[in-house]
Motif scaffolding. Structure first.
Motif, PDB file in Angstrom:
ATOM      1  N   ASP A   1      50.249  30.074  31.940  1.00  0.00           N
ATOM      2  CA  ASP A   1      49.223  30.791  32.711  1.00  0.00           C
ATOM      3  C   ASP A   1      47.965  31.036  31.888  1.00  0.00           C
ATOM      4  O   ASP A   1      48.015  31.683  30.838  1.00  0.00           O
ATOM      5  CB  ASP A   1      49.772  32.137  33.197  1.00  0.00           C
TER       6      ASP A   1
ATOM      7  N   ASP B   1      45.051  32.737  35.136  1.00  0.00           N
ATOM      8  CA  ASP B   1      46.345  33.396  35.019  1.00  0.00           C
ATOM      9  C   ASP B   1      46.890  33.591  36.426  1.00  0.00           C
ATOM     10  O   ASP B   1      46.312  34.316  37.243  1.00  0.00           O
ATOM     11  CB  ASP B   1      46.194  34.749  34.317  1.00  0.00           C
ATOM     12  N   ASN B   2      48.003  32.953  36.716  1.00  0.00           N
ATOM     13  CA  ASN B   2      48.496  32.913  38.093  1.00  0.00           C
ATOM     14  C   ASN B   2      49.178  34.197  38.532  1.00  0.00           C
ATOM     15  O   ASN B   2      49.162  34.531  39.723  1.00  0.00           O
ATOM     16  CB  ASN B   2      49.427  31.712  38.246  1.00  0.00           C
TER      17      ASN B   2
ATOM     18  N   GLY C   1      55.467  33.124  33.021  1.00  0.00           N
ATOM     19  CA  GLY C   1      55.341  32.961  34.464  1.00  0.00           C
ATOM     20  C   GLY C   1      56.688  32.750  35.135  1.00  0.00           C
ATOM     21  O   GLY C   1      57.745  32.805  34.502  1.00  0.00           O
TER      22      GLY C   1
END
Length: 216
Positions: A10, A17-18, A98
């Motif tokens: 991410d 950044d998810n 993540g």
């Protein structure tokens, strides 16, 4: 001896950044304080990320997947960087804080599943819970969640040259173990404060061009 690269996902492999993107789109306002507490190291990564996902109803899981998979873009130069890694016979693993439901689909066709280490989102309860298959070992007391130093101890040969690529506090502990670090964002500040040898990057093309100097 060879080169072993541990790379964040991410905000490193991906342009954004998810988890942050997901929270902005779906979480109630309480997510902001939790995010700040993690980034400022007031609470552990495992605690903070776990609490963030508990803000999300499990019933909306398809919407979370669709939202992220429609928006995630790979950072410039990543496929060519992987070709360079393979051409030299270097080892490469993704170590990500993540979640499996977006990390694995995005990396499909780029990185083999056995070289992807991430957390697992569980949608079976009313709100999302997180399983931590790569939690801290007895040598780490930071409550990392996906513990990158633990993974480094487990999968990196001590004789190999360790290169870490990352962008935030989640990469800092493993950066302390690295022979060299490629850093973006918050990780630059942390490396400078700790005296860790690093180079900044914006694209994977930057790393590809610079890496040859580091591993000579």
């Amino acid at each position: 001896m060879t080169v072993h690269i541990l790379c964040d996902f991410d905000g490193t492999i991906t342009a954004e950044d998810n988890i942050i993107a997901l929270m902005k789109a779906f979480a109630p306002p309480a997510w902001v304080e939790l995010k700040d507490a993690v980034l400022e190291q007031r609470i552990s990564i495992r605690s903070g990320v776990g609490q963030l996902f508990q803000l999300l109803p499990s019933a909306d899981a398809p919407a979370y997947r669709d939202y992220l998979l429609e928006r995630i873009t790979l950072r410039q130069g990543f496929p060519a960087f992987l070709e360079e890694v393979r051409a030299h016979g270097w080892k490469f693993d993704v170590v990500s804080g993540g979640m499996d439901f977006f990390v694995q689909p995005v990396l499909d066709g780029h990185v083999a599943p056995e070289h992807i280490y991430c957390n697992v989102a569980d949608f079976s309860a009313e709100t999302v819970t997180v399983a931590w298959p790569h939690a801290c070992d007895e040598q780490c007391t930071n409550d990392c969640g996906c513990c990158k130093p633990t993974l480094a101890r487990r999968i990196v040969n001590p004789a190999d040259r360790l290169i870490v690529i990352g962008d935030s506090v989640t990469d800092f502990e493993v950066a302390k173990r690295a022979d060299f670090v490629y850093a973006r964002g918050q990780l630059i500040t942390l490396c400078e404060a700790a005296g860790i040898r690093y180079a900044p990057f914006e694209t994977f093309d930057d790393i590809t061009h610079h890496l040859k100097e580091v591993v000579v």
